[in-house]
Scaffold this active site. Structure first.
Site, PDB file in Angstrom:
ATOM      1  N   HIS A  74       0.862  -1.188   0.000  1.00 42.92           N
ATOM      2  CA  HIS A  74       0.000   0.000   0.000  1.00 42.92           C
ATOM      3  C   HIS A  74       0.895   1.233   0.000  1.00 42.92           C
ATOM      4  CE1 HIS A  74      -3.734  -2.265   0.703  1.00 42.92           C
ATOM      5  NE2 HIS A  74      -2.998  -3.047   1.476  1.00 42.92           N
ATOM      6  N   LEU A  75       0.919   1.926  -1.140  1.00 39.46           N
ATOM      7  CA  LEU A  75       1.763   3.125  -1.257  1.00 39.46           C
ATOM      8  C   LEU A  75       0.989   4.390  -0.888  1.00 39.46           C
ATOM      9  CD1 LEU A  75       3.823   2.331  -4.504  1.00 39.46           C
ATOM     10  CD2 LEU A  75       4.595   2.228  -2.130  1.00 39.46           C
ATOM     11  N   HIS A 129      -9.105 -10.512  -1.290  1.00 41.21           N
ATOM     12  CA  HIS A 129      -9.006 -10.296   0.167  1.00 41.21           C
ATOM     13  C   HIS A 129     -10.185 -11.065   0.765  1.00 41.21           C
ATOM     14  CE1 HIS A 129      -8.702  -7.552   3.831  1.00 41.21           C
ATOM     15  NE2 HIS A 129      -9.869  -8.128   3.973  1.00 41.21           N
ATOM     16  N   HIS A 163      -2.846 -12.610   1.616  1.00 36.37           N
ATOM     17  CA  HIS A 163      -2.582 -12.769   3.057  1.00 36.37           C
ATOM     18  C   HIS A 163      -3.360 -13.895   3.773  1.00 36.37           C
ATOM     19  CE1 HIS A 163      -6.068 -10.164   2.940  1.00 36.37           C
ATOM     20  NE2 HIS A 163      -5.384  -9.064   2.773  1.00 36.37           N
ATOM     21  N   ASN A 185      -5.485  -6.623   9.401  1.00 31.57           N
ATOM     22  CA  ASN A 185      -6.516  -7.354   8.673  1.00 31.57           C
ATOM     23  C   ASN A 185      -5.864  -8.188   7.579  1.00 31.57           C
ATOM     24  OD1 ASN A 185      -8.580  -8.203   6.999  1.00 31.57           O
ATOM     25  ND2 ASN A 185      -9.557  -6.200   6.830  1.00 31.57           N
ATOM     26  N   ASP A 239       2.018  -6.835   2.497  1.00 35.93           N
ATOM     27  CA  ASP A 239       0.844  -6.070   2.939  1.00 35.93           C
ATOM     28  C   ASP A 239       1.285  -4.833   3.736  1.00 35.93           C
ATOM     29  OD1 ASP A 239      -1.740  -5.212   3.255  1.00 35.93           O
ATOM     30  OD2 ASP A 239      -2.372  -6.847   4.574  1.00 35.93           O
TER      31      ASP A 239
HETATM   32 ZN   LIG Z   1      -6.113  -7.228   2.471  1.00 33.99          ZN
END
Ligand SMILES: [Zn+2]
Length: 433
Positions: A58-59, A177, A230, A281, A308
């Protein structure tokens, strides 16, 4: 063009060899005592790995530049030994059109610290109501191949089926997800003894496992490619193992934190109970789940490690548990955590680490320029790593704009000494170039 001679590196932990990088590719490998080079790097004792590839970063740009930017996030990636990251789509605006994915892709090109491959949203606005412009994103300059509503689950089975069917046209993959939304309303921590003692709403394993089982069946039904983000439970591992035994095109990732930490951190950490640094999460699970995840990564049931990396500003994390944001940063600690959980335990050797952190994620993301073995002719994406040191994790020394690492105060092995992106150093002596 620069020529760099790396002296005495142990490729995948093997015997010391010299590696000559020239014009962006690995030019020669062997005893190169007489080789001419613009720069020589003493790599005695260092392990050489192909540049790491992250499928799940996540940038935060555009929209949450207070947490991370493409510039700072790719700096963190380079410091962690990465030469390519997939940037998740849950930005603001959401990366659900050709315009936004091209914007992120261009920002990555300008940063120059590592390649940035945008992930496209599956549904418009991540709202789970209609498919986003998947084809336009695939055809854009960003050439999107991975699609995900990550942060949210594509819970509607019909939409998930349509997405799986749609991406087949351009060899794409849907990265799910897996979180059944009704089973996780208000959920805070893995449903079990710890959540019961702490009085935090439980997050049951079945909420993840039910979606993974459904999606494996859907992917098989339409003959498409599914990637599971994940994976966090032993039950999920069993389902993925079963799907792979059928020959279905299912791949999966595990995060470093799910390989090392458990839900008991929320109760007994030296950082204090109810510390939201551990809120993530999917949630941290039990020691039994950790054992199953490690074994699955070792035997290949889980294909790869994905960070993640989820940066959050201090005010979103240093608050009471229920109000805190979910997620932890991970790019700069991924390789040390994998060494601790997988190499020090004898579950993976360095060739295995290269496979799970470079080759397989590159293949899943269809990044042809990454994840190649270090051999003559391959793009010179190389990481030099010193596995012999142990040092305390210092969040203030990190390149990420955020500080939400769960490893603060812990001692972890290893240090990324240098990273090369197509023959150009992005990190030398552990510092950004
Ligand atoms: Zn996720």
């Amino acid at each position: 063009m620069t020529t760099i001679l790396i002296r005495g590196a142990r490729i995948l932990g093997g015997a010391p060899r010299d590696i000559l990088l020239r014009d962006g590719v690995v030019a020669e490998i062997g005893d190169l005592a007489g080789a001419e080079a613009g720069q020589t790097i003493d790599a005695a004792g260092l392990v050489a790995l192909p540049g790491l590839v992250d499928l799940h970063t996540h940038l935060r740009e555009p929209g949450r530049e207070d947490a991370e930017t493409v510039e700072t996030g790719t700096q963190a990636a380079a410091r962690g030994g990465y030469t390519a990251v997939h940037a998740m789509a849950n930005t603001s605006p959401v990366a659900d059109t050709a315009g936004v994915v091209e914007q992120v892709w261009r920002l990555g090109q300008e940063s120059g610290h590592c390649d940035v491959q945008p992930v496209g949203a599956v549904t418009s606005g991540l709202e789970g109501r209609q498919l986003a412009e998947l084809g336009a994103m695939a055809d854009s300059a960003a050439r999107v191949r991975v699609f995900s509503d990550d942060g949210k689950c594509v819970s509607d089975a019909v939409l998930m089926r349509r997405a799986l069917e749609y991406v087949k046209a351009f060899d794409g993959v849907v990265a799910q997800h897996a979180q059944e939304p009704r089973l996780t309303e208000g959920a805070q921590l893995n449903e079990g003894e710890v959540s019961a003692r702490l009085g935090l709403t439980g997050w049951p394993a079945v909420a993840e496992e039910a979606i993974i089982a459904r999606d494996c069946l859907l992917a098989a039904h339409v003959g498409s490619r599914l990637h599971v983000c994940h994976v966090s439970t032993a039950g999920s591992v069993e389902i993925i193992r079963w799907a792979k035994s059928k020959g279905w095109d299912v791949t999966a990732e595990v995060t470093p934190h799910h390989l090392l930490l458990t839900d008991s951190c929320a109760e007994t950490s030296p950082l204090g109970p109810y510390n939201p640094i551990y809120k993530v999460n999917p949630p941290l699970r039990t020691a039994e789940d950790v054992r199953a995840l490690r074994e699955a990564l070792a035997d290949g049931t889980i294909d790869c490690v994905a960070t993640d990396h989820a940066p959050h500003p201090v005010e979103d994390k240093e608050t009471e548990w229920a109000a805190a944001a979910m997620g932890m940063i991970g790019l700069e600690t991924a390789l040390p955590v994998v060494q601790e959980a997988m190499v020090e335990t004898g579950l993976l050797d360095w060739a295995g680490v290269a496979d799970r952190m470079s080759a397989r994620p590159a293949r899943i993301g269809r990044l042809s320029g990454h994840g190649r073995p270090i051999e003559p002719g391959a793009p010179a994406n190389v990481t030099l790593y010193d596995p012999s040191v142990r040092r305390p994790v210092d969040p203030t020394a990190m390149a990420s704009k955020s500080r939400n690492t769960p490893y603060e105060g812990m001692t972890l092995p290893g240090r990324v000494v240098a990273t090369f992106l197509r023959g150009r150093p992005t990190v030398l002596e552990g510092k950004l170039v």
